[in-house]
Scaffold this active site. Sequence first.
Site, mmCIF file in Angstrom:
data_model
loop_
_atom_site.group_PDB
_atom_site.id
_atom_site.type_symbol
_atom_site.label_atom_id
_atom_site.label_comp_id
_atom_site.label_asym_id
_atom_site.label_seq_id
_atom_site.Cartn_x
_atom_site.Cartn_y
_atom_site.Cartn_z
ATOM 1 N N ARG A 1 48.474 39.369 62.316
ATOM 2 C CA ARG A 1 49.517 38.350 62.443
ATOM 3 C C ARG A 1 50.729 38.658 61.567
ATOM 4 O O ARG A 1 51.857 38.349 61.948
ATOM 5 C CB ARG A 1 48.925 36.967 62.120
ATOM 6 C CG ARG A 1 47.962 36.489 63.215
ATOM 7 C CD ARG A 1 47.139 35.280 62.802
ATOM 8 N NE ARG A 1 47.970 34.180 62.377
ATOM 9 C CZ ARG A 1 47.497 33.040 61.846
ATOM 10 N NH1 ARG A 1 46.184 32.886 61.696
ATOM 11 N NH2 ARG A 1 48.313 32.092 61.493
ATOM 12 N N ARG B 1 35.271 36.752 61.883
ATOM 13 C CA ARG B 1 35.400 35.305 61.720
ATOM 14 C C ARG B 1 36.819 34.894 62.114
ATOM 15 O O ARG B 1 37.684 34.742 61.259
ATOM 16 C CB ARG B 1 35.101 34.919 60.277
ATOM 17 C CG ARG B 1 33.612 34.646 60.081
ATOM 18 C CD ARG B 1 33.238 34.586 58.626
ATOM 19 N NE ARG B 1 32.854 35.924 58.159
ATOM 20 C CZ ARG B 1 32.451 36.194 56.932
ATOM 21 N NH1 ARG B 1 32.393 35.251 56.035
ATOM 22 N NH2 ARG B 1 32.114 37.422 56.603
ATOM 23 N N ASP C 1 40.096 32.867 63.114
ATOM 24 C CA ASP C 1 40.623 31.583 62.639
ATOM 25 C C ASP C 1 40.786 30.585 63.789
ATOM 26 O O ASP C 1 40.737 30.968 64.955
ATOM 27 C CB ASP C 1 42.009 31.805 62.005
ATOM 28 C CG ASP C 1 41.908 32.379 60.604
ATOM 29 O OD1 ASP C 1 40.919 32.086 59.905
ATOM 30 O OD2 ASP C 1 42.827 33.122 60.208
#
Lengths: 267, 267
Positions: free
Chosen positions: A212, A50, A52
């Site tokens: 990230r 999923r 972002d």
Amino acid sequence: MKNILLTIEYDGTLFSGWQRQPEKRTVQGELERVLGIVCRCPVQLNGTSRTDAGVHALGQRASFKGDFGIPTDRLMLAANNILAGGMNAVGKAGDLRILSAEEVPEDFHARFDAKGKKYVYKILNCQETQIFRRNQYYQVRKELNADAMRRAAGYITGTHDFKCFQSAGGQEKKTTVRTVYELNIIEGKTEAGQRTLSIEIKGDGFLYNMVRIITGTLVEVGLGKLSPEALPDILKSGQRQKAGHTAPPQGLYLSKVYYDLEDLAGL
Amino acid sequence: MKNILLTIEYDGTLFSGWQRQPEKRTVQGELERVLGIVCRCPVQLNGTSRTDAGVHALGQRASFKGDFGIPTDRLMLAANNILAGGMNAVGKAGDLRILSAEEVPEDFHARFDAKGKKYVYKILNCQETQIFRRNQYYQVRKELNADAMRRAAGYITGTHDFKCFQSAGGQEKKTTVRTVYELNIIEGKTEAGQRTLSIEIKGDGFLYNMVRIITGTLVEVGLGKLSPEALPDILKSGQRQKAGHTAPPQGLYLSKVYYDLEDLAGL
């Protein structure tokens, strides 16, 4: 009942992420809409990841089941035709396409059967603002020390508790132990000659925002704000605030999903 | 009364072109809005070139007059601050910025005083669809013969009646005679190694869609559909239908505006 596995590429800039949401343009929503037209029946996609808002994919995977007549190869062509939105479409049109569609056994599931994933995080390392690259790179203006970043990456590779690299807000996971099989930092150049760094990371699973936060931590190492040798302690602490910042979404690309353990581990 | 000349860079993808239009996001409209906030008075911009939707600029120029207190250098910083829309903004934010702002004599006009312009048209010459480049290049899948395109370009350079390279729908011009000072075709590579061709064209003025029709014509030459030696007859005919197709907007960049004739002619 057919079960189809798709490989999907998208530019995440103008999507509100992967997951279907009412009134929003999402990758899942857009694909389900177009596949519904092509298959002439409602389609429910199971995506592997999923992603972002703003995050891209070079090789996202998703599977769906149904009793539709259209042959699998025609399905891809017909869907891509609608998605492309005309030869010279500007903006959203053409920001999503199916790279492959294959029939898989009925019990196959794109997410549950995934053994691991590879992400690429792209950094543009130059001083002058690059507006044409703003949605596809994380621009870092000061020069990054790639060697220091590689030393730090050496501590991250392997099996560890990666709790320090997890954002709040993701799904609750049973364990925060993961294996990073590879973490490479590759230097390159854009067409105009600006320096780029691509962080390629391959692992058996990733916590929420893990890539990230690893990137943000490596950037701080590359800027000299953090020592490569601090990494073992950061990992051991399990504390999010000891790791670096969360790098922005637009530099992140879901590159590959592995269904074969040997392929993932590079055996 | 101050008269300010701006140099402006923008990614045209999410703009409905330069010219102010009600209810639409245009470059002029967005700049006038932001400069109005910064100068605390209504701003009317005179742009050098009314670029179409999807067309980009590396060095558009525009001037505006007013009695505002803010110093010229602060004006640019303040406007860019609003335009950038935060560090890690995705999508529209950051697609427009001011590169320079300077005070000019009161009778100076960004459009009427321009002596010429330079455009760059970017072509991506590779087979596989490149979704991440779709808004910044014209993708041509078959291999282009750059040498044949250069031979054709040789016939276009110079002073000619360029009526054959004009679309209907532009403003009526007194004459369709223009001088093309330079027309270069430069080969390059993207970060991923795909072939690019940049067409750089410098002239004292351009008819409506002239650069895009010249590009379309050069592409047809590069594909072998048109002979380079057909160019003199096409020019002489003055007939739009004898020239090639109009290349799409997203490959076009307004690169530079010349206010000095010697600079333009390369003297």
